[in-house]
Scaffold this active site. Structure first.
Site, PDB file in Angstrom:
ATOM      1  N   ARG A  58      -6.386   1.370  -5.286  1.00  0.00           N
ATOM      2  CA  ARG A  58      -7.716   1.811  -5.718  1.00  0.00           C
ATOM      3  C   ARG A  58      -7.740   3.297  -6.040  1.00  0.00           C
ATOM      4  NH1 ARG A  58      -8.030  -1.908  -1.863  1.00  0.00           N
ATOM      5  NH2 ARG A  58      -9.033  -3.865  -2.398  1.00  0.00           N
ATOM      6  N   GLU A  95       0.898   0.292  12.372  1.00  0.00           N
ATOM      7  CA  GLU A  95       0.669  -0.232  13.723  1.00  0.00           C
ATOM      8  C   GLU A  95       1.905  -0.972  14.232  1.00  0.00           C
ATOM      9  OE1 GLU A  95      -2.595  -2.960  16.133  1.00  0.00           O
ATOM     10  OE2 GLU A  95      -2.850  -2.612  13.982  1.00  0.00           O
TER      11      GLU A  95
END
Length: 175
Positions: A58, A95
């Protein structure tokens, strides 16, 4: 116009407990898209910017529109293996694991003043890697601009700790 009203929230995407902030609805709203681009450009008034760097995917849309408005070049920052020419790479931690972003070796000239753009700042991992990558290539990141900041995740503060100015058009707290 409140830009929050044209940003869709999708609960439990990509996994349960996540409130995904989807700017594609902003992009399809002509007035909202124009306003977002104008507001992302506004903090640069009076500053010299040589290029806009947009983070996949984006950030490409926003960054391309901003580069056009500023009459400067655009640098795509992509995930590893997506660029066709020689690249330089920066790793960052996820993560569960590690990812990498790249730019072409000739995307930046020493001393280029860069605006870094993406749709959203969450934990700051990708944007932090993009800053390190651009600076290692010889550029100076003047401003990091986002449509959405999720301040509870601390990404904008991490970029500020790197000495970067950070702007965001809207914040979604606690979500």
């Amino acid at each position: 116009m409140d830009l929050k009203t044209v940003i869709r929230t999708i609960p439990d995407y990509p996994k349960k407990g996540i409130m995904f902030r989807d700017i594609t609805t902003l992009l399809t709203d002509a007035r909202g898209f124009r306003r977002a681009v104008d507001e992302l450009v506004q903090p640069l008034a009076g500053q010299k910017i040589d290029k806009v760097a947009g983070i996949e995917a984006r950030g490409f849309i926003l960054g391309g529109a901003i580069a056009h408005q500023l009459s400067v070049g655009f640098i795509p920052i992509r995930k590893k293996g997506k660029l066709p020419y020689k690249t330089i790479t920066e790793s960052y931690e996820l993560e569960y694991g590690v990812d990498e972003v790249e730019i072409h070796v000739d995307a930046v000239e020493k001393g280029d003043r860069i605006l870094l753009v993406d749709d959203l700042i969450a934990t700051g991992g990708t944007a932090g890697a993009a800053i390190k990558l651009l600076e290692r290539a010889g550029a100076e990141v003047m401003l990091c601009s986002f449509v959405v900041d999720l301040p509870d995740l601390g990404g904008a503060d991490k970029l500020r700790a790197l000495g970067k100015k950070v702007t965001a058009l809207v914040e979604f707290e606690g979500e």
